[in-house]
Motif scaffolding. Structure first.
Motif, PDB file in Angstrom:
ATOM      1  N   ALA A 156       0.795  -1.229   0.000  1.00  0.00           N
ATOM      2  CA  ALA A 156       0.000   0.000   0.000  1.00  0.00           C
ATOM      3  C   ALA A 156       0.829   1.281   0.000  1.00  0.00           C
ATOM      4  CB  ALA A 156      -0.955   0.007   1.191  1.00  0.00           C
ATOM      5  N   TRP A 157       2.118   1.212   0.339  1.00  0.00           N
ATOM      6  CA  TRP A 157       2.938   2.411   0.469  1.00  0.00           C
ATOM      7  C   TRP A 157       4.017   2.462  -0.613  1.00  0.00           C
ATOM      8  CZ3 TRP A 157       1.908   6.376   3.738  1.00  0.00           C
ATOM      9  CH2 TRP A 157       1.002   6.119   4.773  1.00  0.00           C
ATOM     10  N   ALA A 158       4.326   3.716  -1.016  1.00  0.00           N
ATOM     11  CA  ALA A 158       5.337   3.909  -2.062  1.00  0.00           C
ATOM     12  C   ALA A 158       5.985   5.272  -1.890  1.00  0.00           C
ATOM     13  CB  ALA A 158       4.701   3.809  -3.448  1.00  0.00           C
ATOM     14  N   LEU A 159       7.220   5.363  -2.350  1.00  0.00           N
ATOM     15  CA  LEU A 159       7.880   6.658  -2.494  1.00  0.00           C
ATOM     16  C   LEU A 159       7.475   7.231  -3.848  1.00  0.00           C
ATOM     17  CD1 LEU A 159      11.514   5.960  -1.243  1.00  0.00           C
ATOM     18  CD2 LEU A 159       9.846   7.453  -0.152  1.00  0.00           C
ATOM     19  N   TYR A 160       7.226   8.528  -3.918  1.00  0.00           N
ATOM     20  CA  TYR A 160       6.787   9.101  -5.186  1.00  0.00           C
ATOM     21  C   TYR A 160       7.461  10.440  -5.442  1.00  0.00           C
ATOM     22  CZ  TYR A 160       3.959  12.959  -3.383  1.00  0.00           C
ATOM     23  OH  TYR A 160       3.563  14.146  -2.804  1.00  0.00           O
ATOM     24  N   PHE A 161       7.515  10.773  -6.716  1.00  0.00           N
ATOM     25  CA  PHE A 161       7.899  12.106  -7.172  1.00  0.00           C
ATOM     26  C   PHE A 161       6.894  12.517  -8.240  1.00  0.00           C
ATOM     27  CE2 PHE A 161       9.859  14.800 -10.385  1.00  0.00           C
ATOM     28  CZ  PHE A 161      10.256  15.888  -9.609  1.00  0.00           C
ATOM     29  N   SER A 162       6.369  13.731  -8.147  1.00  0.00           N
ATOM     30  CA  SER A 162       5.354  14.158  -9.102  1.00  0.00           C
ATOM     31  C   SER A 162       5.685  15.536  -9.650  1.00  0.00           C
ATOM     32  CB  SER A 162       3.964  14.203  -8.449  1.00  0.00           C
ATOM     33  OG  SER A 162       3.891  15.210  -7.453  1.00  0.00           O
ATOM     34  N   PHE A 163       5.168  15.772 -10.857  1.00  0.00           N
ATOM     35  CA  PHE A 163       5.291  17.073 -11.510  1.00  0.00           C
ATOM     36  C   PHE A 163       3.913  17.443 -12.051  1.00  0.00           C
ATOM     37  CE2 PHE A 163       5.676  19.391 -15.531  1.00  0.00           C
ATOM     38  CZ  PHE A 163       6.290  20.558 -15.075  1.00  0.00           C
ATOM     39  N   THR A 164       3.418  18.620 -11.704  1.00  0.00           N
ATOM     40  CA  THR A 164       2.071  19.041 -12.064  1.00  0.00           C
ATOM     41  C   THR A 164       2.089  20.431 -12.688  1.00  0.00           C
ATOM     42  OG1 THR A 164       1.202  17.785 -10.192  1.00  0.00           O
ATOM     43  CG2 THR A 164      -0.282  19.373 -11.200  1.00  0.00           C
ATOM     44  N   PHE A 165       1.264  20.590 -13.729  1.00  0.00           N
ATOM     45  CA  PHE A 165       1.084  21.893 -14.364  1.00  0.00           C
ATOM     46  C   PHE A 165      -0.399  22.248 -14.347  1.00  0.00           C
ATOM     47  CE2 PHE A 165      -0.059  24.124 -18.367  1.00  0.00           C
ATOM     48  CZ  PHE A 165       0.489  25.365 -18.052  1.00  0.00           C
ATOM     49  N   GLU A 166      -0.709  23.499 -13.964  1.00  0.00           N
ATOM     50  CA  GLU A 166      -2.089  23.975 -13.926  1.00  0.00           C
ATOM     51  C   GLU A 166      -2.164  25.378 -14.525  1.00  0.00           C
ATOM     52  OE1 GLU A 166      -4.311  23.056 -10.104  1.00  0.00           O
ATOM     53  OE2 GLU A 166      -2.229  22.760  -9.446  1.00  0.00           O
ATOM     54  N   SER A 167      -3.183  25.598 -15.339  1.00  0.00           N
ATOM     55  CA  SER A 167      -3.448  26.938 -15.869  1.00  0.00           C
ATOM     56  C   SER A 167      -4.847  26.941 -16.484  1.00  0.00           C
ATOM     57  CB  SER A 167      -2.393  27.351 -16.900  1.00  0.00           C
ATOM     58  OG  SER A 167      -2.538  28.727 -17.223  1.00  0.00           O
ATOM     59  N   GLN A 168      -5.074  27.832 -17.446  1.00  0.00           N
ATOM     60  CA  GLN A 168      -6.367  27.955 -18.109  1.00  0.00           C
ATOM     61  C   GLN A 168      -6.148  28.304 -19.569  1.00  0.00           C
ATOM     62  OE1 GLN A 168      -7.657  31.030 -15.365  1.00  0.00           O
ATOM     63  NE2 GLN A 168      -7.473  32.600 -16.951  1.00  0.00           N
ATOM     64  N   PHE A 169      -7.202  28.119 -20.404  1.00  0.00           N
ATOM     65  CA  PHE A 169      -7.082  28.373 -21.831  1.00  0.00           C
ATOM     66  C   PHE A 169      -7.266  29.845 -22.189  1.00  0.00           C
ATOM     67  CE2 PHE A 169      -8.374  23.882 -21.817  1.00  0.00           C
ATOM     68  CZ  PHE A 169      -7.465  23.346 -22.718  1.00  0.00           C
ATOM     69  N   ASP A 170      -8.242  30.479 -21.589  1.00  0.00           N
ATOM     70  CA  ASP A 170      -8.752  31.749 -22.088  1.00  0.00           C
ATOM     71  C   ASP A 170      -8.689  32.814 -20.998  1.00  0.00           C
ATOM     72  OD1 ASP A 170      -9.828  33.506 -23.861  1.00  0.00           O
ATOM     73  OD2 ASP A 170     -11.838  32.627 -23.891  1.00  0.00           O
ATOM     74  N   ALA A 171      -8.896  34.051 -21.431  1.00  0.00           N
ATOM     75  CA  ALA A 171      -8.868  35.174 -20.504  1.00  0.00           C
ATOM     76  C   ALA A 171     -10.102  35.173 -19.620  1.00  0.00           C
ATOM     77  CB  ALA A 171      -8.779  36.481 -21.282  1.00  0.00           C
ATOM     78  N   GLY A 172      -9.899  35.509 -18.346  1.00  0.00           N
ATOM     79  CA  GLY A 172     -11.005  35.736 -17.422  1.00  0.00           C
ATOM     80  C   GLY A 172     -11.233  37.234 -17.316  1.00  0.00           C
ATOM     81  N   ASN A 173     -12.359  37.683 -17.849  1.00  0.00           N
ATOM     82  CA  ASN A 173     -12.597  39.123 -17.968  1.00  0.00           C
ATOM     83  C   ASN A 173     -13.576  39.635 -16.917  1.00  0.00           C
ATOM     84  OD1 ASN A 173     -11.000  39.315 -20.385  1.00  0.00           O
ATOM     85  ND2 ASN A 173     -12.716  38.420 -21.513  1.00  0.00           N
ATOM     86  N   THR A 174     -13.543  40.926 -16.717  1.00  0.00           N
ATOM     87  CA  THR A 174     -14.571  41.628 -15.950  1.00  0.00           C
ATOM     88  C   THR A 174     -15.410  42.421 -16.947  1.00  0.00           C
ATOM     89  OG1 THR A 174     -13.023  43.458 -15.567  1.00  0.00           O
ATOM     90  CG2 THR A 174     -13.183  41.765 -13.857  1.00  0.00           C
ATOM     91  N   TYR A 175     -16.696  42.637 -16.609  1.00  0.00           N
ATOM     92  CA  TYR A 175     -17.645  43.223 -17.555  1.00  0.00           C
ATOM     93  C   TYR A 175     -18.354  44.429 -16.945  1.00  0.00           C
ATOM     94  CZ  TYR A 175     -16.939  38.767 -19.957  1.00  0.00           C
ATOM     95  OH  TYR A 175     -16.376  37.683 -20.587  1.00  0.00           O
ATOM     96  N   ARG A 182     -25.163  48.570 -23.194  1.00  0.00           N
ATOM     97  CA  ARG A 182     -24.474  47.529 -23.926  1.00  0.00           C
ATOM     98  C   ARG A 182     -23.336  46.980 -23.075  1.00  0.00           C
ATOM     99  NH1 ARG A 182     -23.293  50.906 -29.367  1.00  0.00           N
ATOM    100  NH2 ARG A 182     -22.484  52.228 -27.664  1.00  0.00           N
ATOM    101  N   GLU A 183     -23.255  45.669 -23.046  1.00  0.00           N
ATOM    102  CA  GLU A 183     -22.230  45.016 -22.228  1.00  0.00           C
ATOM    103  C   GLU A 183     -20.884  45.067 -22.934  1.00  0.00           C
ATOM    104  OE1 GLU A 183     -22.381  41.255 -19.249  1.00  0.00           O
ATOM    105  OE2 GLU A 183     -22.831  40.799 -21.347  1.00  0.00           O
ATOM    106  N   PHE A 184     -19.836  45.338 -22.161  1.00  0.00           N
ATOM    107  CA  PHE A 184     -18.489  45.374 -22.742  1.00  0.00           C
ATOM    108  C   PHE A 184     -17.492  44.869 -21.706  1.00  0.00           C
ATOM    109  CE2 PHE A 184     -18.886  49.263 -20.421  1.00  0.00           C
ATOM    110  CZ  PHE A 184     -17.607  49.569 -19.958  1.00  0.00           C
ATOM    111  N   ILE A 185     -16.295  44.527 -22.181  1.00  0.00           N
ATOM    112  CA  ILE A 185     -15.233  44.010 -21.309  1.00  0.00           C
ATOM    113  C   ILE A 185     -14.471  45.185 -20.705  1.00  0.00           C
ATOM    114  CG2 ILE A 185     -13.099  42.664 -21.244  1.00  0.00           C
ATOM    115  CD1 ILE A 185     -14.197  41.017 -23.578  1.00  0.00           C
ATOM    116  N   THR A 186     -14.382  45.179 -19.383  1.00  0.00           N
ATOM    117  CA  THR A 186     -13.670  46.263 -18.699  1.00  0.00           C
ATOM    118  C   THR A 186     -12.194  45.936 -18.465  1.00  0.00           C
ATOM    119  OG1 THR A 186     -14.322  45.370 -16.549  1.00  0.00           O
ATOM    120  CG2 THR A 186     -15.782  46.997 -17.558  1.00  0.00           C
ATOM    121  N   GLY A 187     -11.833  44.672 -18.532  1.00  0.00           N
ATOM    122  CA  GLY A 187     -10.431  44.325 -18.317  1.00  0.00           C
ATOM    123  C   GLY A 187     -10.268  42.838 -18.064  1.00  0.00           C
ATOM    124  N   ARG A 188      -9.012  42.415 -17.897  1.00  0.00           N
ATOM    125  CA  ARG A 188      -8.690  41.019 -17.622  1.00  0.00           C
ATOM    126  C   ARG A 188      -8.186  40.886 -16.201  1.00  0.00           C
ATOM    127  NH1 ARG A 188      -6.277  41.198 -22.705  1.00  0.00           N
ATOM    128  NH2 ARG A 188      -4.185  41.260 -21.788  1.00  0.00           N
TER     129      ARG A 188
END
Length: 335
Positions: A156-175, A182-188
């Motif tokens: 049940a037990w093991a030694l481990y080494f891990s590598f992880t990458f996390e991010s996102q595809f697109d811009a997260g905007n405020t409106y 009329r709705e428009f983008i105020t910034g990222r």
């Protein structure tokens, strides 16, 4: 008369005497003796057959230490209310695409696992009302790639080494809305690689079966990057950055729990919990919980309930919550 009787008696006595003589003869001497000569049997033609060695072809059997799983999904949500509907409601349409792949290598005590989880979705309200002037917005956006090497110490037990990458595809905007509503983008406030997280972790893994694992990363390093000038300008100290900096490195203790289990024949739960506690501030760790409950309707159609809970004081002071219920198509390999 008397003479005839004497003659008959002599004949009877003669017959009895001859019968007694025949009884004294050894009948074995009268048996025909078999011919003792023999003829040599001809040689069997089988002995003249030459031995032929038939070559056995190689079967080419190999042990495959790899296993692969892939899931591709497309979910669509839509709501419509006509002009006579008076109890409130907003016309909306949402689409979500998901991609998930996992490969696993096992040989003796060595294990390597790589898992890629991609999710992206958009939603637009009042999509049938041109006068509403609304814009489509993303409602889910995630890139997650995890790689783990492990060496078993016991069942049940093991030694481990891990590598992880996390991010996102697109811009997260405020409106916002202008004077004509009329709705428009105020910034990222976020974007691809803004932030982007790279995490290296070393420690012990507890894995009692193939559906649950717990990692105790006593030696963990995380690099945070913000590669968007507008995000850096608007939020110079967000994500724990020093003003004017776009890179941050942290040493921490990390706890990661994974659950991937069938609750019933057509109900599946997949969840991942991660706690990241910086050694410089162990009293304020970051938490993230991702959970997906999937109910299979047919071999392709499914209903999924997705929930995300995030607490990271370096991003936001409060708890971030996201939830979505969707009906869609999920294609899995192997079938």
């Amino acid at each position: 008369m008397m003479f005839n009787r004497i003659k008959l008696l002599l004949v009877v006595l003669t017959l009895l005497a001859s019968q007694w003589g025949f009884a004294q003869i050894d009948l074995k001497r009268l048996r025909a003796k078999p011919d003792t000569s023999y003829v040599e049997a001809p040689k069997s033609p089988v002995s003249n057959i030459n031995q032929v060695i038939v070559p056995i072809p190689k079967l080419g059997l190999e042990v495959d230490y790899w296993k692969h799983w892939t899931k591709l999904g497309l979910n669509l949500n839509q709501a419509y209310f006509n002009k006579h509907w008076n109890t409130g409601g907003v016309n909306s349409i949402a689409i979500l695409g998901t991609g998930w792949h996992k490969s696993e290598y096992n040989k003796n005590n060595l294990n390597f696992t790589t898992e890629l989880d991609l999710r992206y979705g958009r939603i637009q309200n009042d999509f049938l009302d041109r006068e509403a002037n609304t814009l489509s917005k993303k409602n889910i956006d995630r890139i997650f790639w995890d790689n783990k090497f492990a060496y078993k110490l016991s069942q049940a037990w093991a030694l481990y080494f891990s590598f992880t990458f996390e991010s996102q595809f697109d811009a997260g905007n405020t409106y916002g809305r202008d004077s004509l509503n009329r709705e428009f983008i105020t910034g990222r406030e976020s974007n691809f690689m803004a932030p982007g997280y790279f995490t290296e972790s070393f420690g012990l893994e507890y894995k009692p079966d193939n559906t649950f694992s717990l990692r105790l990363g006593t030696g963990t390093a995380r690099q945070t990057l913000v590669r968007d000038e507008e995000v850096t300008r608007r939020f110079p100290t967000r994500y724990g950055m020093e003003e004017g900096k776009t890179f941050r490195n942290d040493l921490a203790f990390q706890l990661t729990a994974n659950l991937d289990r069938n609750l019933s024949k057509n109900l599946h739960l997949k969840s991942r919990y991660n706690m990241f506690a910086d050694y410089t501030d162990l009293g304020d760790p970051a938490h993230r919980l991702d959970a997906v409950l999937t109910a299979k309707v047919t071999s392709l159609v499914n209903v999924s309930l997705t929930g995300i809970i995030v607490y990271n004081s370096l991003e936001q002071p409060g708890v971030q919550v996201s939830q979505a219920l969707a009906l869609g198509i999920l294609y899995s390999l192997p079938r």
